[in-house]
Design an enzyme around this catalytic site. Structure first.
Site, short mmCIF file in Angstrom:
data_model
loop_
_atom_site.label_atom_id
_atom_site.label_comp_id
_atom_site.label_asym_id
_atom_site.label_seq_id
_atom_site.Cartn_x
_atom_site.Cartn_y
_atom_site.Cartn_z
N PHE A 1 -11.76 7.25 2.52
CA PHE A 1 -10.92 7.86 1.49
C PHE A 1 -11.71 7.94 0.17
O PHE A 1 -12.47 7.04 -0.14
CB PHE A 1 -9.67 6.98 1.34
CG PHE A 1 -8.57 7.59 0.53
CD1 PHE A 1 -7.69 8.51 1.09
CD2 PHE A 1 -8.41 7.25 -0.80
CE1 PHE A 1 -6.66 9.07 0.35
CE2 PHE A 1 -7.38 7.81 -1.56
CZ PHE A 1 -6.50 8.72 -0.99
N ASP B 1 -9.40 -1.65 3.91
CA ASP B 1 -8.37 -0.84 3.28
C ASP B 1 -7.29 -0.58 4.34
O ASP B 1 -7.58 0.03 5.37
CB ASP B 1 -8.98 0.48 2.78
CG ASP B 1 -7.96 1.32 2.01
OD1 ASP B 1 -6.76 1.23 2.31
OD2 ASP B 1 -8.38 2.10 1.12
N TYR C 1 3.46 2.49 -1.04
CA TYR C 1 4.33 3.68 -1.19
C TYR C 1 4.26 4.61 0.01
O TYR C 1 4.91 5.64 0.02
CB TYR C 1 3.99 4.43 -2.49
CG TYR C 1 2.53 4.74 -2.68
CD1 TYR C 1 1.92 5.79 -1.99
CD2 TYR C 1 1.74 3.99 -3.55
CE1 TYR C 1 0.58 6.06 -2.16
CE2 TYR C 1 0.41 4.25 -3.72
CZ TYR C 1 -0.18 5.29 -3.02
OH TYR C 1 -1.52 5.56 -3.18
N LYS C 2 3.46 4.26 1.01
CA LYS C 2 3.38 5.09 2.21
C LYS C 2 4.38 4.57 3.25
O LYS C 2 5.57 4.80 3.11
CB LYS C 2 1.94 5.11 2.72
CG LYS C 2 1.02 5.88 1.76
CD LYS C 2 -0.45 5.80 2.06
CE LYS C 2 -1.22 6.58 0.99
NZ LYS C 2 -2.66 6.33 1.04
N ARG D 1 -1.82 17.50 8.70
CA ARG D 1 -1.49 16.14 9.08
C ARG D 1 0.02 16.02 9.29
O ARG D 1 0.80 16.31 8.40
CB ARG D 1 -1.95 15.21 7.95
CG ARG D 1 -2.27 13.82 8.38
CD ARG D 1 -2.98 13.05 7.29
NE ARG D 1 -2.16 12.92 6.08
CZ ARG D 1 -2.44 12.07 5.11
NH1 ARG D 1 -3.51 11.29 5.17
NH2 ARG D 1 -1.68 12.01 4.04
C1 LIG Z 1 -3.44 6.42 -0.17
C2 LIG Z 1 -4.74 5.72 -0.10
C3 LIG Z 1 -5.29 5.10 -1.23
C4 LIG Z 1 -4.59 5.21 -2.55
O1 LIG Z 1 -5.13 4.46 -3.57
P1 LIG Z 1 -4.28 4.35 -4.94
O2 LIG Z 1 -5.08 3.50 -5.80
O3 LIG Z 1 -2.94 3.79 -4.56
O4 LIG Z 1 -4.09 5.73 -5.47
C5 LIG Z 1 -6.46 4.38 -1.07
N1 LIG Z 1 -7.09 4.31 0.14
C6 LIG Z 1 -6.58 4.92 1.23
C7 LIG Z 1 -7.28 4.81 2.55
C8 LIG Z 1 -5.41 5.65 1.14
O5 LIG Z 1 -4.92 6.26 2.21
#
Ligand SMILES: *Cc1c(COP(=O)(O)O)cnc(C)c1O
Length: 403
Positions: A134, A204, A229-230, A378
């Site tokens: 990511f 992560d 939040y997911k 997705r």
């Molecule tokens: C959604 C997501 C993030 C989001 O990071 P934020 O700091 O909350 O914006 C980070 N890593 C992955 C793999 C994600 O899917």
């Protein structure tokens, strides 16, 4: 299953919904007020709100904040980061109490844990991450490397970990579930391998937490971060969490040494002395409003059970694959996600040369999926809110609009 023609009839969707043990959980969510929404298949970017969160927020403003005022810090709020962290650890992460805390955003938690990991491995000068990771993970690995004078070793897939790790490896940063393809990495095996080489791993868990069971303690994981939040439905911008294994507690530090992570927060001491244990991972004042959603999301997950959630995610994934094979593959779509249930997380990604335009059309028509550059659509599957008939409806619209 490969080689067999699956039943994708409306009756089959009805049967799957009728047999779904988690179907009743949908009633616990705020109904989608926009009548134009045909299907919500992006809960892995932003989970839907719980009714309980809406009620609790009102109650908090009226009473905890509006009535008890400053006294609520002492009475309830100050210890929420570790209380909710412990519960999240128990329900979703396979983490014993005292190792998980709610704080900041995933990005900030990544920065903190990565800096901690590097400091625990003095003399080692390489970081490892995946080119497919990511963006925030890749950007932070690069900036920490620049800050500390380290070298980044890029890999393409977890099979490369063995080839690039060695005596120079300080830390490896990987996602447990790939945000594009939903491919699952073997967290325990990679952790073991990196440990054999003397390095540490920062996991992560953004696309795994609340979707697939994670066993951090059993894997002897070092550090982990993730968002709420997911699949945890905590709300836009709700705080993230970080996990530090107890065996690192004595030695670990983090670079944002604010008063909330100090041993005596209200002692107004002249010097920073870190709090014992996971509390030292905190920096500033905890985001109380945002934590309400985390608390409710974790409570609902505890009720549903992560194993049932995972079982439904697998069934939903199979359902998408059956519908895609019957309707979309003949139209030029390909499946980018693993077909093996054990290797696929909580979404299915389809590829199509015209995915960007098609995604726009789908969203305009109430099928809320998301587009992932360059050609991915997705299909996010949130077991507590997504239904089988809903998925069939969406796939039918995709077939119609792409045909
Ligand atoms: C959604 C997501 C993030 C989001 O990071 P934020 O700091 O909350 O914006 C980070 N890593 C992955 C793999 C994600 O899917």
């Amino acid at each position: 299953m490969a080689g067999m023609t699956a039943d994708i009839s409306p009756g089959e969707a009805e049967r799957l919904d009728a047999e779904d043990e988690l179907a009743a959980f949908r009633e616990r969510f705020v109904p989608i007020s926009d009548p134009g929404v045909v299907a919500y298949l992006d809960g892995n970017s932003l989970g839907r709100p719980l009714r309980a969160t809406a009620d609790r927020l009102q109650e908090l403003v009226a009473h905890e904040w509006g009535g008890r005022l400053i006294r609520s810090w002492e009475e309830r709020w100050l210890t929420l980061p570790e209380e909710i962290g412990d519960e999240l650890g128990r329900v979703a992460l396979g983490a014993a109490p005292g190792q998980t805390i709610v704080a900041d955003s995933t990005s900030v938690c990544l920065y903190k844990t990565l800096r901690s990991a590097v400091a625990l491995r003095p003399g080692r000068d390489e970081l490892v991450t995946d080119t497919a990771n990511f963006p925030t993970d890749r950007f932070l690995v690069e900036s920490v490397a620049a800050e500390l004078g380290l070298t980044v070793r890029w890999i393409e897939g977890d099979a490369d970990v063995a080839a690039v790790t060695g005596p120079r490896t300080a830390a490896v940063v990987l996602s447990h579930v790939d945000y594009r393809t939903a491919a699952i990495t073997d967290l325990a095996a990679v952790t073991r391998l990196v440990h054999e080489r003397g390095g540490l791993v920062v996991w992560d868990l953004c696309h795994s937490v609340g979707s697939i069971p994670v066993e951090l303690d059993a894997a002897e994981a070092d550090f982990a971060v993730g968002c709420t939040y997911k699949f945890l439905n905590a709300g836009p911008g709700a705080p993230a969490f970080l996990y530090v294994n107890a065996r690192h507690h004595e030695a670990f530090g983090q670079p944002i040494t604010g008063w909330m992570g100090a041993a005596d927060t209200f002692g107004m001491a002249a010097q920073y002395v870190p709090a014992p244990g996971i509390r030292r991972a905190l920096s500033g004042t905890p985001p109380v409003l945002g934590m309400v959603g985390v608390q409710e999301g974790v409570a609902l997950l505890a009720e549903a059970g992560i194993d049932r959630v995972r079982a439904k995610a697998v069934a939903l994934g199979r359902w998408v694959l059956a519908l895609a094979d019957a309707w979309l593959v003949p139209l030029g779509f390909t499946v980018a996600s693993p077909r093996d249930d054990d290797r696929r997380g909580g979404h299915v990604t389809l590829r199509h040369p015209d995915a960007e335009r098609l995604s726009r059309v789908l969203i305009e028509n109430g099928v809320l999926i998301d587009f992932r550059r360059p050609d991915g659509i997705r299909i996010g599957l949130s077991p507590l809110t997504t239904g089988f008939a809903e998925v069939r409806r969406a796939m039918d619209r995709i077939r119609e609009l792409a045909g």
